[in-house]
Scaffold this active site. Structure first.
Site, short mmCIF file in Angstrom:
data_model
loop_
_atom_site.label_atom_id
_atom_site.label_comp_id
_atom_site.label_asym_id
_atom_site.label_seq_id
_atom_site.Cartn_x
_atom_site.Cartn_y
_atom_site.Cartn_z
N LYS A 97 0.85 -1.18 0.00
CA LYS A 97 0.00 0.00 0.00
C LYS A 97 0.90 1.24 0.00
O LYS A 97 2.05 1.14 0.43
CB LYS A 97 -0.94 0.02 1.19
N ARG A 165 13.04 8.63 2.32
CA ARG A 165 12.08 8.45 1.20
C ARG A 165 10.74 9.14 1.49
O ARG A 165 10.06 9.60 0.57
CB ARG A 165 11.87 6.97 0.87
N ASP A 178 1.75 6.78 2.80
CA ASP A 178 2.29 5.78 3.73
C ASP A 178 1.39 5.57 4.94
O ASP A 178 1.15 4.44 5.35
CB ASP A 178 3.68 6.21 4.22
N1 LIG Z 1 2.34 -2.98 5.40
C1 LIG Z 1 3.06 -2.23 6.22
O1 LIG Z 1 2.93 -2.28 7.44
C2 LIG Z 1 4.09 -1.30 5.64
C3 LIG Z 1 5.06 -0.76 6.48
C4 LIG Z 1 6.05 0.03 5.92
C5 LIG Z 1 6.02 0.29 4.55
N2 LIG Z 1 5.05 -0.24 3.76
C6 LIG Z 1 5.00 0.04 2.32
O2 LIG Z 1 6.04 -0.72 1.71
C7 LIG Z 1 6.68 0.05 0.68
C8 LIG Z 1 8.17 0.10 0.99
O3 LIG Z 1 8.38 0.66 2.26
P1 LIG Z 1 9.66 0.33 3.17
O4 LIG Z 1 9.41 0.97 4.47
O5 LIG Z 1 10.00 -1.11 3.11
O6 LIG Z 1 10.77 1.18 2.38
P2 LIG Z 1 12.33 0.97 2.38
O7 LIG Z 1 12.77 0.36 3.67
O8 LIG Z 1 12.92 2.23 1.92
O9 LIG Z 1 12.54 -0.17 1.27
C9 LIG Z 1 12.10 -0.04 -0.05
C10 LIG Z 1 12.96 -0.91 -0.94
O10 LIG Z 1 12.57 -0.68 -2.29
C11 LIG Z 1 13.71 -0.61 -3.13
N3 LIG Z 1 13.83 0.74 -3.67
C12 LIG Z 1 14.29 1.86 -3.05
N4 LIG Z 1 14.27 2.92 -3.89
C13 LIG Z 1 13.77 2.46 -5.05
C14 LIG Z 1 13.52 3.07 -6.29
N5 LIG Z 1 13.79 4.37 -6.51
N6 LIG Z 1 13.01 2.31 -7.29
C15 LIG Z 1 12.76 0.99 -7.09
N7 LIG Z 1 13.00 0.35 -5.94
C16 LIG Z 1 13.49 1.08 -4.92
C17 LIG Z 1 14.91 -0.94 -2.26
O11 LIG Z 1 15.15 -2.34 -2.38
P3 LIG Z 1 16.33 -2.87 -3.34
O12 LIG Z 1 17.54 -2.09 -2.95
O13 LIG Z 1 16.39 -4.30 -2.99
O14 LIG Z 1 15.92 -2.64 -4.75
C18 LIG Z 1 14.45 -0.59 -0.87
O15 LIG Z 1 15.11 -1.35 0.09
C19 LIG Z 1 5.96 1.40 0.65
O16 LIG Z 1 4.99 1.36 -0.36
C20 LIG Z 1 5.28 1.50 2.03
O17 LIG Z 1 4.07 2.22 2.03
C21 LIG Z 1 4.09 -1.04 4.29
#
Ligand SMILES: NC(=O)c1ccc[n+]([C@@H]2O[C@H](COP(=O)([O-])OP(=O)(O)OC[C@H]3O[C@@H](n4cnc5c(N)ncnc54)[C@H](OP(=O)(O)O)[C@@H]3O)[C@@H](O)[C@H]2O)c1
Length: 333
Positions: A97, A165, A178
């Site tokens: 999401k 981010r 988010d």
């Molecule tokens: N369900 C929940 O409870 C929950 C909690 C937090 C976040 N989320 C959602 O999950 C998503 C990611 O959040 P996160 O907190 O995991 O973020 P994060 O820790 O920054 O991780 C995102 C990952 O996506 C990849 N990435 C980073 N920049 C990118 C770019 N410009 N283009 C393509 N890939 C990129 C990277 O993986 P690589 O280096 O391996 O490519 C990075 O480790 C968001 O949509 C957020 O809303 C959901």
């Protein structure tokens, strides 16, 4: 589909780590591959979880014939491309999401999945939480009468520095996509898509929303007062009030451990979640249940609901003046 469901994890950040940990507690869940933008990160993630194949680009994952379903865990701006390419490769998709940056992108994804007869679900884990499902059942059964108002908030104090981010408009930063997606999804789970949307926000110098208040209205007279923030530690509570009573959810309303039902003339009634409320395995289990049954859409997280939430988020951004750089035009409400 066999009893085993074979997952591919796309991206290796915070939520991918948490999801994979919880997924691997489920019988029949197998993680066969992980993809990252870098080989080193894919390899490190694979080593941590004992995943057999690690790809340093997304294409390898999409071409992997052993992958049944791809979990997309990138920032929002990359959801459409990642999920879209996975669908084109014939994979089922669970996408974090908010589903995409905006409703137009979400419609593209939903159309692609429906045209191909493939499964797609937004990872709105709140909708799969057993106690939230109980709440919906009670409200739809009429225990609090006709809904008059909903309140919900999700605010955190990072601090989120300028390089985070969440502060970057290019990746869909800001509180709304988010955090605000939870209160909006909660209100719409109970009341459907609103008829009116008002909003007010504090924006960052980069142009993302830091602190946003929303007032959604329905022609029935019901309203929802919602907020999200990256600069305020808000209560994280929710309530829904009807003509015959109300339900209050304590801090952490989107993964509730309990809630209280208040009805006129009766003692308060407590409902308790015994089943690991913070786990993401309920949403993973729902995906696996649907895939085994040959379903292309989850009845718990329907795509029309995700589209309706995206339209509301678009309308909020329209009111507060937030536009992501890759958007030619924000879809008007
Ligand atoms: N369900 C929940 O409870 C929950 C909690 C937090 C976040 N989320 C959602 O999950 C998503 C990611 O959040 P996160 O907190 O995991 O973020 P994060 O820790 O920054 O991780 C995102 C990952 O996506 C990849 N990435 C980073 N920049 C990118 C770019 N410009 N283009 C393509 N890939 C990129 C990277 O993986 P690589 O280096 O391996 O490519 C990075 O480790 C968001 O949509 C957020 O809303 C959901």
């Amino acid at each position: 589909m066999s009893e085993k469901v074979r997952w591919g994890i796309l991206a290796t950040g915070g939520i991918a780590e948490r999801f994979t940990t919880d997924l691997l507690t489920l019988d029949g869940a197998e993680v066969v591959a992980v993809a990252s933008r870098t080989e080193a990160s894919a390899k490190a993630f694979a080593d941590r979880f004992g995943i057999p194949r690690a790809y340093g680009d997304w294409a390898g994952l999409f071409a992997d014939e052993d992958v049944d379903v791809v979990y997309v865990a990138t920032p929002h701006h990359a959801h459409r491309e990642a999920a879209g390419r996975a669908l084109e490769a014939g994979k089922a998709v669970l996408c974090e999401k908010a589903l995409t940056l905006n409703a137009r992108e979400a419609e593209e994804l939903v159309t692609s999945a429906r045209d191909r007869g493939l499964f797609l679900m937004e990872a709105m884990w709140m909708y799969c939480n057993p106690l939230v499902r109980r709440l919906v059942e009670l409200v739809r059964g009429g225990v609090i009468g006709e809904i008059r108002s909903v309140q919900a908030d999700f605010g955190l104090v990072g601090p989120f520095t300028a390089d985070h981010r969440l502060r970057d408009p290019a990746v869909g930063g800001g509180a709304l996509l988010d955090l605000g997606v939870y209160p909006v999804s909660f209100a719409q789970l109970l009341l459907g898509e609103p008829d009116t949307v008002q909003a007010h926000a504090l924006l960052s110098p980069e142009g993302v929303d830091l602190n946003t208040g929303m007032l959604l209205g329905w022609d029935t007279g019901a309203s929802a007062l919602l907020s999200c923030s990256l600069v305020a530690d808000t209560p994280l509570t929710a309530s829904v009030t009807g003509t015959l009573g109300r339900i209050e959810l304590p801090r952490g309303f989107f993964f509730p451990e309990r809630f209280t039902l208040y009805r006129d003339g009766r003692d308060p009634e407590e409902f308790v979640n015994e089943d690991d409320p913070h786990s993401l395995r309920h949403e993973a289990a729902e995906v696996m249940r649907c895939l085994r049954a040959g379903g292309t859409e989850s009845p718990l997280v329907p795509l029309d609901g995700s589209l309706a939430v995206m339209r509301t988020l678009d309308a909020v951004r329209d009111r507060i003046g937030v536009r992501y750089p890759q958007e030619a035009l924000v879809t008007p409400a």
